[in-house]
Every structure is written in C-alpha cells, then in structure tokens.
Design a protein around this motif. Structure first.
Motif, PDB file in Angstrom:
ATOM      1  N   GLY A 146      -8.209   2.493  -4.603  1.00  0.00           N
ATOM      2  CA  GLY A 146      -6.936   3.067  -4.169  1.00  0.00           C
ATOM      3  C   GLY A 146      -6.513   2.547  -2.815  1.00  0.00           C
ATOM      4  O   GLY A 146      -7.186   1.687  -2.224  1.00  0.00           O
ATOM      5  N   VAL A 186      -8.519  -4.312   0.582  1.00  0.00           N
ATOM      6  CA  VAL A 186      -7.629  -4.984  -0.366  1.00  0.00           C
ATOM      7  C   VAL A 186      -8.262  -5.029  -1.759  1.00  0.00           C
ATOM      8  O   VAL A 186      -7.601  -4.779  -2.764  1.00  0.00           O
ATOM      9  N   LEU A 225      -8.146  -3.922  -7.324  1.00  0.00           N
ATOM     10  CA  LEU A 225      -8.882  -3.653  -8.557  1.00  0.00           C
ATOM     11  C   LEU A 225      -8.506  -2.320  -9.188  1.00  0.00           C
ATOM     12  O   LEU A 225      -8.331  -2.227 -10.394  1.00  0.00           O
ATOM     13  N   PHE A 226      -8.376  -1.270  -8.364  1.00  0.00           N
ATOM     14  CA  PHE A 226      -8.273   0.063  -8.946  1.00  0.00           C
ATOM     15  C   PHE A 226      -6.916   0.728  -8.771  1.00  0.00           C
ATOM     16  O   PHE A 226      -6.730   1.872  -9.123  1.00  0.00           O
ATOM     17  N   LEU A 227      -5.955   0.005  -8.187  1.00  0.00           N
ATOM     18  CA  LEU A 227      -4.607   0.571  -8.110  1.00  0.00           C
ATOM     19  C   LEU A 227      -3.548  -0.476  -8.435  1.00  0.00           C
ATOM     20  O   LEU A 227      -2.738  -0.300  -9.350  1.00  0.00           O
ATOM     21  N   LEU A 275     -10.443  -2.905  -3.058  1.00  0.00           N
ATOM     22  CA  LEU A 275     -10.404  -1.567  -3.654  1.00  0.00           C
ATOM     23  C   LEU A 275      -8.994  -1.240  -4.135  1.00  0.00           C
ATOM     24  O   LEU A 275      -8.806  -0.579  -5.151  1.00  0.00           O
ATOM     25  N   TYR A 276      -8.001  -1.731  -3.391  1.00  0.00           N
ATOM     26  CA  TYR A 276      -6.618  -1.492  -3.800  1.00  0.00           C
ATOM     27  C   TYR A 276      -6.271  -2.311  -5.045  1.00  0.00           C
ATOM     28  O   TYR A 276      -5.798  -1.778  -6.046  1.00  0.00           O
ATOM     29  N   TYR A 313      -3.751  -3.742  -9.706  1.00  0.00           N
ATOM     30  CA  TYR A 313      -3.880  -4.322 -11.036  1.00  0.00           C
ATOM     31  C   TYR A 313      -3.646  -3.288 -12.142  1.00  0.00           C
ATOM     32  O   TYR A 313      -2.906  -3.570 -13.090  1.00  0.00           O
ATOM     33  N   PRO A 314      -4.219  -2.093 -12.035  1.00  0.00           N
ATOM     34  CA  PRO A 314      -3.934  -1.093 -13.085  1.00  0.00           C
ATOM     35  C   PRO A 314      -2.454  -0.744 -13.218  1.00  0.00           C
ATOM     36  O   PRO A 314      -1.990  -0.477 -14.335  1.00  0.00           O
ATOM     37  N   PHE A 345       0.837  -1.209   0.000  1.00  0.00           N
ATOM     38  CA  PHE A 345       0.000   0.000   0.000  1.00  0.00           C
ATOM     39  C   PHE A 345       0.871   1.258   0.000  1.00  0.00           C
ATOM     40  O   PHE A 345       0.649   2.188  -0.768  1.00  0.00           O
ATOM     41  N   LEU A 350     -10.943  -1.774 -17.200  1.00  0.00           N
ATOM     42  CA  LEU A 350     -11.532  -2.709 -16.228  1.00  0.00           C
ATOM     43  C   LEU A 350     -13.039  -2.458 -16.101  1.00  0.00           C
ATOM     44  O   LEU A 350     -13.840  -3.397 -16.113  1.00  0.00           O
ATOM     45  N   PRO A 355      -5.991   1.630 -17.551  1.00  0.00           N
ATOM     46  CA  PRO A 355      -6.478   0.298 -17.161  1.00  0.00           C
ATOM     47  C   PRO A 355      -7.739   0.345 -16.308  1.00  0.00           C
ATOM     48  O   PRO A 355      -8.571  -0.550 -16.424  1.00  0.00           O
ATOM     49  N   VAL A 356      -7.887   1.369 -15.460  1.00  0.00           N
ATOM     50  CA  VAL A 356      -9.094   1.455 -14.647  1.00  0.00           C
ATOM     51  C   VAL A 356     -10.321   1.532 -15.562  1.00  0.00           C
ATOM     52  O   VAL A 356     -11.321   0.834 -15.363  1.00  0.00           O
TER      53      VAL A 356
END
Lengths: 276, 311
Positions: free
Chosen positions: A148, B32, B37-39, B34-35, B41-42, A110, A128, A124-125
């Motif tokens: 995020g 986890v 999927l949107f950070l 939210l992280y 993996y991107p 993180f 997706l 990519p977002v």
C-alpha cells in the motif's frame, strides 16, 4: 456559581450513562466468557458471573485453535509493523529532506490512490500471491498486509525529518558520515516519537485486519488470524456462545491494552492525518 | 582561470546532485515496491480482470470486452448492493458527524475533569477488531440477546432485529455509528484545538451564550476542516465490509448486502457454485470508480465553498 455546577452534574450523569452503554458490549463479552452455558442462557443480563470459569478459555485456546491463531496474529503484526516502519521511515526521510527527480510524481501517484477501497484491489493481490507461490501462506499474508501507499506515515515521517536543522546533518558529514550513515546513526534514532505513532497505529490496523486474511487463509485454516478465526468458529459452531465470547476476549483484550497504554500516540497520529 | 574553476565546481556539484538522486531513489525502493506490487499493479489489473470471463479456478480466461459491465448494469443484486452502500452511508454520516462533534466540543470546551477518561471510552470501539465486534453484536441483538431481554423488562415484545430487512439495516447503522464515532471525535478535537482560547473569552464578554459561541464563532472557524472530515466520513462509510460480513452476511434476503459484500461473495463464496473473478472485478471497478468520483466531487464542492468564503 451553584447553577453552573448543577448543570455540570447533569452533564456528567448523562455522560456516565452513555459511557456505560458504550462499553456494555465489552463488559458483556468478558462476563459471558467466564459463564457456564446454563448460566449464560439463564441470566444473560447479569454482568457479574456467579463464579469465574476458565473452561471457555481453555476450550477456545486448545479445541478451537485460538492458540495457533494468536501466534499467527502476533507473527503477522510484528512482521508487518517492522516492514512498514522501515519502508516509510526511509522514504519519509528523503521526501522530507531532499528534492529529487520524480519526487512530485511519485507522491502524486501515492496520494491519488488514497481513496481506493481494498475490495478494488484484493482480487489481483491474491492472484499475485498465487503467482509468487505465496498464497495460503503466512509470508504471503505479511507481504500483502504490508503493501500500500501508507501516505499518513510518509507524511508524518517527512514533516518530522524536514524539521531537523541542517546543522545536524553538516556535523555528521564533517564527522565523515555518508548518506546512509547520516540517516541510520543520526536521523533515524531522532524520529522515535513518530516511530511510536507508526508502530501503534499499524499494530492496531494489522491486528484488526479482516478481508485480506480472510481470503488468504480461505483454504488453510492453520494460518488464520484471530479476526478470521472467530468468524470461522461462528460459522462452524453456532451453539458454543460462551466459547465464542472467550475467543473474542483473546482477540480483543490485547489490542485494547496496547491502545490504552499508547493511546496518546495513536490519537496524535489520527489527528495529524486530518490536519495534513 | 576563473571560468575553469567554476566549471569544475559545477561538475562536482552535478556529481553530488546525481549521487543524492541515486541515494534518494535507493531509499524510496521499499516503499515504491510495496506500493507497486500491492496497490498500483492491482488497481490496473483489476481493470484488466473486469474484461475477462474467468472463474479464477482455472487459467482459461476468455477476453469478454465489456460483457461483464453489460451484465452488471442489468444485475438487480448489484444495484441493490450499491443502493444499500449509499443507504448505509446516508444514514450513518449525519449521526457520525453530529454526535462526534458534540462529544468533541463537550470534551474540548465544556468539561475538563474526567474528559480524558470519557474520550478513551468513546474511542475504545475504534481500536477493537470490527469482525469480532460484529459477532458480539450479533449476539447482543440476537433473539435472546441483551437488547431483547432489556425490552422484556419494560414489558415489550422481543424484536427479530437481524431477521427482518428494515431492522437489520437500522441495527447495522447503530453498530457502525457506535464503532466509528470515536474516530471523528478525534478529528473534530484536532479541529477545535485550532480555535484560540481568546475567542471564547471575547464571546463571553460580549454576552454570547454557549450555543451562540458555538454556532456563530467556533463553527465557522472549523468549517474548512469540517469539510475534509465529512469527505473522509462519506468515503469510509461507503467502504463498509467487515461489520456487515460478520453481523448479517448481507442478509436477510440481501437487505444489508453492500457493494463490498457483493464483490466478496461473487469472487470467493458464491452460493451458486463457481466463483466469477472477472465479473466480481467489474463490480469492484465500478464501485471503486463511484467512490473515487465521490471523493473528487466532495473536494471540488469544498474548494468552491472555501473560495466563496474568502472572497
């Protein structure tokens, strides 16, 4: 003694002038939104309109779709705040109070992505969302905006939960509370001060967010938020300056009011971020 | 007998531990997800996209290896955009840091009455929507906007602020500083609050004047946090997008085109026709790597400096 007060007066005068320049753009915006087109071009520097015309607001709200944008912004902001609040509080609780397998690794991951700019991940977002069938929809926008690491909020929650004495938890266990009940009935309600900070900060960020809503709403003007709506309006209509000023007021005034009434929490949160 | 008892307790203990571990991960799931999927993996797929020859309109993406990067490193528009990002950062950061520190010191140590009101005023631009501020500023600095009318009152000629490359960059920097100075003021205030009031009094007794108190006593104490503030400031200035997209759209003639506007244009609003998601991703990845590297370099320098200070 007298010398000091003269110096102070000078400081206050200079500050007052700078402060006026600082808020001038907002004063200009509010004043322009009440002016007629001819008055706007005739006396641009005059901050007090001759009369208060609400035509600009009515035009922006109805014709320029700002009523819809306003509704969208409210829906997105409230949903994102609820999702982020729930997820960061849950995670912050176990991070602050328990040692579990993989905690250090996940926190490290993180933290490592803190500096990644949004522009790095936005393509990519969107792809997706397309795959999930949620592109060009409010739900897709809400999910993407909630995504995020939220490291600041995790830190705020975890250090708060870590500071709660163990006796509280033991008492709850004796009363027969399980893991989840202890959190939901005892711990979560205690975290109110942190919740207010998280709600204030996330509301302001989501309300102001631009790049994600810009891309997600590219082909669907109906789900635009205010931040994107005004940009689109300027692109379509370059003449109606007073209408644009009214639109800007609709977008900015609510968030300024929210900030001024809750600024202590926002400022504390920002200050906490730099300390940790 | 005894051994058996401790055996059962350790089994119980292990069961309890496992239960706690499971609960902890259940609690982590939303964060986890939210992280990832949107950070998470991107981030990874951005790197993957950057190797594709792909418009994004169709699904026929062709693997192109490092072709995108080869083209990127010969693309003068990309270099121009990265150069402008750095130009913006290099001009903005010193102003942001010094003005915000001066304001914070003023409100923390010199004036008390009304400090809260002034603080709110200087912080106000921070909470307002950047994209909307950009549009308002476009008018204020526009041909017949307030700034030119003001110049007219002093008998000066109007300036085409956003129409000429040199001025446009200056205006964007001015608005950027105006917009963000409040954030850094709050950071500095947090740092200044860690300086004990006794030190100010001791300095006064020793006969130090205001400037000496600040430069000899306060500044060295807040320097470590100052390093963090500077790194935050550098990175967030490099990320500038909303303001430039709405105020100048990167123009005139790419004079204010920064890395983020370059990526956005290449991916979503290409003037030349087809968008190029693969190519845009390679630009995003390159620039993202530059920003991450800046963060690492900044933290390393800060680490070395603070070590030297303690030795």
């Amino acid at each position: 003694m007298k010398k000091i007060s003269v110096g102070k007066i000078v400081i206050y005068l200079v500050l007052a002038v700078i402060a006026f320049i600082w808020v001038y753009p907002f004063l200009w915006m509010v004043s322009a939104s009440f002016k007629t087109q001819s008055e706007f071009f005739g006396s641009g520097l005059n901050l007090i309109p001759q009369a208060f015309h609400f035509d600009n607001f009515i035009r922006a709200w109805n014709n320029a779709n700002f009523g819809v944008y306003f509704k969208n912004t409210i829906i997105v902001t409230i949903s994102v705040v609820a999702i982020v609040l729930m997820s960061t509080s849950l995670a912050g609780y176990v991070i602050g109070r328990y040692a579990f397998i993989g905690k250090k690794v996940i926190l490290g991951i993180f933290m490592a992505s803190i500096t990644i700019p949004l522009v790095f991940t936005v393509i990519p977002v969107y792809e997706l969302l397309k795959e999930l069938g949620l592109e060009q929809s409010l739900i897709g926008l809400i999910l993407a905006e909630s995504g995020g690491g939220h490291v600041i909020f995790l830190m705020l929650f975890s250090s708060f939960y870590a500071s709660i004495p163990n006796e509280m938890e033991e008492a709850a266990t004796i009363d027969g509370c399980g893991f989840f009940q202890t959190y939901a009935k005892i711990m979560f309600p205690l975290a109110k001060p942190i919740m207010v900070t998280v709600v204030t900060m996330q509301s302001i960020w989501t309300w102001n967010s631009f790049l994600l809503p810009l891309i997600v709403t590219l082909n669907n003007p109906e789900i635009r938020t205010l931040a994107v709506g005004l940009y689109a309006l300027r692109g379509e209509n370059v003449v109606d300056w007073t209408g644009i000023a009214a639109g800007a007021c609709i977008a900015i005034v609510p968030i300024v009011i929210l900030f001024v009434s809750l600024q202590k929490y926002f400022v504390d949160g920002i200050a906490g971020a730099v300390k940790s | 007998m005894k051994a058996k008892a401790s055996g059962t307790t350790s089994v119980l203990k292990r069961q309890r531990l496992r239960k706690i571990n499971i609960w902890c991960w259940v609690f982590m799931i939303p964060a986890v997800l939210l992280y990832v999927l949107f950070l998470g993996y991107p981030i990874l797929s951005s790197v993957f996209y950057s190797t594709l020859d792909w418009s994004g309109m169709t699904s026929n993406a062709v693997f192109a290896g490092l072709d995108n990067f080869r083209e990127l490193f010969g693309d003068k528009y990309f270099f121009n955009a990265v150069g402008n990002s750095f130009k913006y950062m290099v001009i903005c950061v010193p102003f942001l840091l010094t003005i915000s520190l001066a304001l914070a010191y003023l409100f923390n140590s010199i004036i008390k009455k009304g400090a809260a009101v002034f603080r709110t005023v200087f912080f106000m631009p921070v909470v307002t929507t950047t994209s909307i501020v950009g549009i308002i500023m476009m008018f204020i600095f526009g041909g017949t906007g307030s700034v030119n009318q003001m110049l007219g009152l002093f008998g000066m000629k109007p300036v085409n602020w956003l129409g000429s490359g040199d001025y446009a960059m200056i205006v964007v920097v001015i608005v950027g500083v105006w917009k963000d100075v409040g954030t850094y003021m709050i950071y500095w205030l947090a740092a200044l609050q860690s300086v004990s009031q006794d030190l100010y009094e001791a300095a006064m007794i020793d006969g130090a004047n205001r400037w000496q108190t600040f430069s000899k006593i306060v500044l060295p104490i807040i320097m470590p946090i100052g390093g963090t503030i500077a790194i935050l400031c550098i990175i967030s200035s490099l990320k500038v997008f909303d303001l430039i997209q709405t105020m100048t759209n990167g123009g005139p003639f790419f004079a204010t085109d920064v890395a983020a506007t370059f990526v956005y244009r290449t991916a979503y609003s290409s003037a030349t026709g087809t968008p190029r998601l693969g190519y845009a991703s390679s630009a995003a990845v390159t620039f993202g790597a530059i920003i991450v590297a800046m963060g690492i370099i900044g933290n390393t320098i800060k680490g070395i400096l603070s070590k030297r200070r303690t030795v």
